[in-house]
Design a protein around this motif. Structure first.
Motif, short mmCIF file in Angstrom:
data_model
loop_
_atom_site.label_atom_id
_atom_site.label_comp_id
_atom_site.label_asym_id
_atom_site.label_seq_id
_atom_site.Cartn_x
_atom_site.Cartn_y
_atom_site.Cartn_z
N GLY A 263 0.82 -1.21 0.00
CA GLY A 263 0.00 0.00 0.00
C GLY A 263 0.85 1.25 0.00
O GLY A 263 2.09 1.20 0.07
N ALA A 264 0.17 2.39 -0.04
CA ALA A 264 0.87 3.67 -0.17
C ALA A 264 1.75 3.98 1.03
O ALA A 264 2.87 4.50 0.89
CB ALA A 264 -0.14 4.79 -0.40
N ASP A 265 1.27 3.69 2.24
CA ASP A 265 2.01 4.09 3.43
C ASP A 265 3.30 3.29 3.61
O ASP A 265 4.38 3.87 3.79
CB ASP A 265 1.12 3.96 4.67
CG ASP A 265 0.04 5.02 4.72
OD1 ASP A 265 0.18 6.04 4.02
OD2 ASP A 265 -0.96 4.84 5.45
N SER A 266 3.20 1.98 3.61
CA SER A 266 4.42 1.18 3.78
C SER A 266 5.37 1.36 2.60
O SER A 266 6.59 1.31 2.76
CB SER A 266 4.08 -0.31 3.97
OG SER A 266 3.43 -0.84 2.83
N SER A 267 4.82 1.63 1.41
CA SER A 267 5.67 1.91 0.25
C SER A 267 6.40 3.23 0.42
O SER A 267 7.55 3.39 -0.03
CB SER A 267 4.82 1.92 -1.03
OG SER A 267 4.27 0.64 -1.28
N SER A 268 5.76 4.20 1.07
CA SER A 268 6.42 5.47 1.35
C SER A 268 7.60 5.26 2.29
O SER A 268 8.69 5.82 2.09
CB SER A 268 5.44 6.46 1.98
OG SER A 268 4.40 6.80 1.08
N THR A 269 7.39 4.45 3.34
CA THR A 269 8.48 4.14 4.26
C THR A 269 9.63 3.46 3.53
O THR A 269 10.80 3.81 3.72
CB THR A 269 7.98 3.25 5.40
OG1 THR A 269 7.01 3.98 6.17
CG2 THR A 269 9.11 2.82 6.31
N ALA A 270 9.30 2.49 2.68
CA ALA A 270 10.34 1.79 1.92
C ALA A 270 11.10 2.74 1.01
O ALA A 270 12.33 2.67 0.90
CB ALA A 270 9.70 0.66 1.10
N ALA A 271 10.37 3.65 0.36
CA ALA A 271 11.01 4.60 -0.55
C ALA A 271 11.94 5.55 0.21
O ALA A 271 13.00 5.94 -0.31
CB ALA A 271 9.95 5.38 -1.31
N ILE A 272 11.57 5.94 1.42
CA ILE A 272 12.42 6.82 2.23
C ILE A 272 13.72 6.11 2.59
O ILE A 272 14.81 6.71 2.53
CB ILE A 272 11.66 7.29 3.48
CG1 ILE A 272 10.61 8.34 3.09
CG2 ILE A 272 12.62 7.87 4.52
CD1 ILE A 272 9.64 8.68 4.20
N ILE A 273 13.63 4.84 2.96
CA ILE A 273 14.86 4.08 3.25
C ILE A 273 15.67 3.90 1.97
O ILE A 273 16.90 3.94 1.99
CB ILE A 273 14.53 2.72 3.90
CG1 ILE A 273 13.76 2.94 5.20
CG2 ILE A 273 15.81 1.94 4.16
CD1 ILE A 273 14.49 3.80 6.23
N GLY A 274 14.99 3.72 0.84
CA GLY A 274 15.69 3.66 -0.44
C GLY A 274 16.43 4.96 -0.72
O GLY A 274 17.58 4.96 -1.19
N SER A 275 15.79 6.08 -0.41
CA SER A 275 16.44 7.38 -0.55
C SER A 275 17.66 7.48 0.36
O SER A 275 18.71 8.00 -0.03
CB SER A 275 15.44 8.50 -0.21
OG SER A 275 16.07 9.76 -0.18
N MET A 276 17.53 6.97 1.59
CA MET A 276 18.66 6.96 2.52
C MET A 276 19.83 6.18 1.94
O MET A 276 20.99 6.62 2.01
CB MET A 276 18.22 6.35 3.85
CG MET A 276 19.27 6.36 4.94
SD MET A 276 18.92 5.17 6.27
CE MET A 276 19.58 3.67 5.50
N CYS A 277 19.55 5.03 1.35
CA CYS A 277 20.61 4.21 0.75
C CYS A 277 21.29 4.95 -0.41
O CYS A 277 22.51 4.86 -0.59
CB CYS A 277 20.05 2.88 0.27
SG CYS A 277 19.49 1.80 1.62
N GLN A 278 20.49 5.68 -1.19
CA GLN A 278 21.08 6.47 -2.28
C GLN A 278 21.96 7.58 -1.73
O GLN A 278 23.03 7.88 -2.29
CB GLN A 278 19.97 7.03 -3.17
CG GLN A 278 19.20 5.98 -3.95
CD GLN A 278 18.22 6.57 -4.95
OE1 GLN A 278 18.35 7.72 -5.36
NE2 GLN A 278 17.24 5.79 -5.36
N MET A 279 21.53 8.22 -0.65
CA MET A 279 22.33 9.28 -0.03
C MET A 279 23.64 8.73 0.52
O MET A 279 24.71 9.35 0.38
CB MET A 279 21.53 9.97 1.08
CG MET A 279 20.32 10.74 0.60
SD MET A 279 19.30 11.39 1.95
CE MET A 279 20.34 12.75 2.52
N VAL A 280 23.58 7.55 1.16
CA VAL A 280 24.78 6.92 1.70
C VAL A 280 25.76 6.60 0.58
O VAL A 280 26.97 6.86 0.68
CB VAL A 280 24.42 5.66 2.50
CG1 VAL A 280 25.66 4.83 2.81
CG2 VAL A 280 23.70 6.03 3.79
N ALA A 281 25.25 6.01 -0.51
CA ALA A 281 26.11 5.66 -1.64
C ALA A 281 26.77 6.89 -2.25
O ALA A 281 27.96 6.88 -2.60
CB ALA A 281 25.30 4.91 -2.70
N LYS A 282 26.01 7.98 -2.36
CA LYS A 282 26.56 9.22 -2.92
C LYS A 282 27.67 9.77 -2.04
O LYS A 282 28.72 10.20 -2.53
CB LYS A 282 25.43 10.25 -3.07
CG LYS A 282 25.86 11.56 -3.72
CD LYS A 282 24.68 12.49 -3.87
CE LYS A 282 25.11 13.82 -4.51
NZ LYS A 282 23.95 14.75 -4.65
#
Length: 606
Positions: A263-282
Motif C-alpha cells: 500500500g501507499a504508506d508502507s511503500s512510502s516508508t520503503a522509498a524513504i529508506i531507499g532514498s537513505m541508501c542512495q544518499m549513503v552511496a553518494k
C-alpha cells in the motif's frame, strides 16, 4: 542553570552569554532545564571551575548580556529562539552599533518551514543592516526531531552563503567574504534608523585587541545568491532519511525490517529508506569517511567495503516482508515484490493464515464460539476482532523476523522494526493498537496522506528516486485488506474511517494549529464548507471529535516518528493533552446544535 554560549578566542574564554528567551511551546520545554537571563544589560564576573580555570589560564570571566568589541567592529550572539521572538535582541543591538550577529541554533525541520526561518534572517538585517551568521544543528537529536542544518550568512537582507539542508556529514562549514563598509553605508542611508540609533543606549561590551577585517589585498566580496528551497516531496525524501540514518548508526542495530503491504504508506516508508541508501552511496563515492565507517560497522564488513551501490547497500541493511492472508490481493503482493526489487531490499513472502487459525482455534476451545466477518453475518464486534487479530499477529511476526533474520543470513546483530502509520491515521485513531503501527521507528508518522501521495508520484520519476512502480501503487484505493473481498464488498480506508484524508488534514490543522475545539471548529468550517448544510458540517465535526476522543489512548503508545508537521498528535513532547475525554462532549455538542439551528434560521452568528 542557564543555557549559554561561550565566546572564545584562541585558548581563552572572552565571555559567557546566557540565553535571554527560552523555547517553551510545541516540541520544546526549555524552562524545564534552564532559567532565562532576566538582567538585561547586566554583566557580572563568573568564577570558573578549577579544572577549566587551569586549562584556559583565567579564574573569572564576564558573564551576562553584553557584546564583543574588537578593534574594528562589534559582534553579538543571538541564540535560537531569540530570532523567533517578536522583540528580538538583534533590533536593539543593531541600533546600538553591533554589525555582526551570530546565531547558534537548534531549529528542527518541518515541512515548508525553511521559508519562515530564512525570512526572519533576511528581515533581521534588512531592518537594521548588518551581517547575520546563522548555524544550525544537523541530524537526529536522539528523539523525534531532525535538525536540517542549512547554515546561512546574510548581509543587509540578502543571503550570500547557504549550507546544505539535509546532510549525512556531522559537521559542515560555510564561508563568505563580507564588507563592513557596505553595512555602514546601508545604515547611514536610513534616516529614521539613525534617529532611533541615537536614542538607543549602547550595550555593554567586552573588548579584545583583535581585528576581524583584513588590511591585505582587497578580497572579492561574496555576491547575493538565490536561496535553495526543496519541494515538500524532496523534504520527505531526504529529511526522514537523514533521521533514520542517524538513528540506525547510533543504535547499534544492523538494519531495518519493514512489513511491506504494497500500500501507499508502507511503500512510502520503503522509498524513504531507499532514498537513505542512495544518499549513503553518494556520500561514500564522494569519500565521506564517517559514512563509510558507519556503513562498514552496520553491515559487519571489513575495511575494504565501500557502500557505493545503493541497491547492494539496501540488500545489506533493508529487509521487507509481505505478510498475506486469505483477504490479501495479488495486486498488493505484486506491488510489494516489485518495489522491493527496485530498491534492492532483502524480501520475503509469508502467509499468516495458519497463525490466525491457530489463535481462533484456541478462542473456540476457551469460549465455544467462532466469530464471523460482517459479510458473513457477523456482528460489529466480531468483525473488528477478526481484523485486529490479523494486524496484531503481523506485529509479533515482524519482531521475530527482526531478531532472527541476521542469523538466517549468517550475520550477527538485530534489526530495527519500521512502522508506516501516517499522521492523519494517528489523529483519527485509524490503526489497531499493537499492530504493525507499533514498531521501533516510524519515518512517516508526521506526514499527511496528501503529502505522501505527492511524494510517491515524485519518487516514481526517473530523475528522482526512480522507483517506477510507485506510480501504480499510489493510484490503488487505500485498503487495509483485513476483511474478505466479495462481489458486493471491497474494504476501503476512507469508508472505514467515515471521513476522507483531506478532511482529516483540515481537522488536524484546526485542532492543533488554530487551537479549535468542537464549537470553534464548527464556526470555522461553516464558512469553509459552504457547499454543505450546517447540519452536515456539524455532524462531521461531531464524528471527528468522537473518534478522536475514543482513540486518544492510542497516542500514548504511538511509535516514535520524525516530527514533520505542525498538527502532529504525538503527545511525547509536541501535543500534550489529557488521555481520557468524555466522548459524548455534552456541552460542546449542545452548543453546536444551537449554532446550527440559528444558522439555518438565517441568524447572524457573533
Amino acid at each position: 542553570p542557564y543555557n549559554c554560549r561561550a565566546i572564545c578566542l584562541g585558548s581563552k574564554i572572552i565571555y559567557i552569554r546566557p540565553k535571554l528567551y527560552l523555547a517553551d511551546d510545541n516540541n520544546y520545554r526549555e524552562p524545564r532545564w534552564f532559567a532565562r537571563w532576566v538582567k538585561k544589560g547586566h554583566v557580572e564576573n563568573h568564577r570558573l571551575l578549577p579544572v577549566l580555570a587551569k586549562a584556559v589560564g583565567e579564574e573569572t570571566v564576564p558573564f551576562g548580556d553584553c557584546t564583543l568589541e574588537t578593534k574594528d567592529t562589534l559582534v553579538s550572539p543571538e541564540t535560537c529562539e531569540e530570532l523567533f521572538t517578536p522583540n528580538s535582541p538583534h533590533i536593539e543591538l543593531g541600533l546600538s552599533g553591533v554589525e555582526i550577529f551570530t546565531n547558534g541554533s537548534g531549529s528542527h525541520h518541518e515541512l515548508r518551514k525553511l521559508h519562515t526561518r530564512i525570512d526572519l534572517i533576511r528581515s533581521a538585517t534588512s531592518k537594521v543592516g548588518g551581517v547575520y551568521m546563522y548555524s544550525n544543528q544537523l541530524g537526529c537529536d536522539g528523539g523525534r526531531l531532525n535538525f536540517d542544518g542549512c547554515a546561512l550568512i546574510a548581509v543587509n537582507g540578502q543571503v550570500v552563503a547557504q549550507g546544505s539542508q539535509f546532510s549525512l556529514s556531522d559537521v559542515e562549514v560555510i564561508t563568505a567574504v563580507v564588507d563592513l563598509e557596505a553595512v555602514r553605508a546601508y545604515r547611514i542611508a536610513q534616516g529614521s534608523r539613525s534617529v532611533q540609533a541615537a536614542e538607543t543606549v549602547s550595550s555593554k561590551s567586552v573588548f579584545v585587541p583583535f581585528t576581524l577585517t583584513s588590511e591585505g589585498p582587497i578580497a572579492v566580496v561574496s555576491k547575493p545568491i538565490d536561496v535553495k528551497y526543496f519541494s515538500p516531496e524532496e523534504e520527505i525524501a531526504y529529511g526522514p532519511a537523514v533521521w533514520c540514518w542517524d538513528y540506525l548508526r547510533r543504535s547499534g542495530g544492523n538494519g531495518f525490517l519493514l512489513p511491506l503491504s504494497g500500500g501507499a504508506d508502507s511503500s512510502s516508508t520503503a522509498a524513504i529508506i531507499g532514498s537513505m541508501c542512495q544518499m549513503v552511496a553518494k556520500e561514500a563515492l564522494a569519500g565521506n569517511k564517517q559514512v563509510i565507517e558507519d556503513a562498514r560497522r552496520i553491515c559487519n564488513q571489513d575495511e575494504t567495503y565501500v557502500p557505493s551501490d545503493p541497491k547492494e547497500f539496501a540488500n545489506q541493511i533493508m529487509h521487507t516482508v509481505y505478510m498475506g492472508t486469505s483477504n490479501s490481493s495479488d495486486g498488493t503482493k505484486d506491488f510489494a515484490k516489485g518495489l522491493s526489487s527496485e530498491i534492492g531490499t532483502y524480501h520475503l513472502y509469508s502467509n499468516i493464515d495458519a497463525m490466525v487459525s491457530g489463535i481462533l482455534s484456541v478462542f473456540k476451545v476457551v469460549t465455544g464460539k467462532t466469530p464471523k466477518f460482517k459479510v458473513y453475518g457477523g456482528s460489529y464486534a466480531e468483525n473488528q476482532a477478526l481484523q485486529n487479530i490479523q494486524a496484531r499477529l503481523r506485529m509479533v511476526f515482524a519482531y521475530l523476523l527482526a531478531q532472527l533474520l541476521p542469523w538466517v543470513r549468517g550475520k550477527q546483530g538485530w534489526l530495527l522494526v519500521l512502522g508506516s502509520a501516517n499522521v492523519d491515521e494517528g489523529l483519527r485513531g485509524y490503526l489497531t493498537k499493537y499492530d504493525c503501527s507499533s514498531a521501533d521507528l516510524n519515518p512517516i508518522g508526521g506526514i499527511c496522506k496528501a503529502d505522501l501521495k505527492r511524494f510517491l508520484y515524485w519518487a516514481g520519476e526517473s530523475e528522482t528516486l526512480n522507483y517506477k512502480i510507485l506510480h501504480e501503487i499510489v493510484k490503488a484505493p487505500p485498503t487495509a485488506e483485513l476483511e474478505p473481498i466479495t462481489d458486493e464488498y471491497v474494504q476501503k480506508d476512507e469508508d472505514d474511517m467515515g471521513m476522507t484524508y483531506e478532511e482529516l488534514t483540515i481537522y488536524g490543522r484546526l485542532r492543533k494549529i488554530s487551537r479549535c475545539g468542537p464549537v470553534s471548529m464548527l464556526l470555522n468550517l461553516l464558512n469553509e464548507w459552504s457547499h454543505m448544510t450546517a447540519k452536515q458540517v456539524s455532524d462531521k465535526v461531531k464524528f471527528f471529535f468522537r473518534m478522536y476522543s475514543i482513540n486518544r489512548h492510542k497516542m500514548t503508545v504511538l511509535t516514535p516518528s520524525v516530527h514533520m508537521v505542525g498538527y502532529s498528535p504525538e503527545d511525547n513532547r509536541h501535543d500534550l493533552r489529557q488521555i481520557f475525554y468524555n466522548v459524548r462532549w455534552p456541552w460542546q455538542f449542545k452548543k453546536m446544535d444551537e449554532i446550527v439551528k440559528r444558522f439555518e434560521c438565517g441568524d447572524k452568528l457573533d
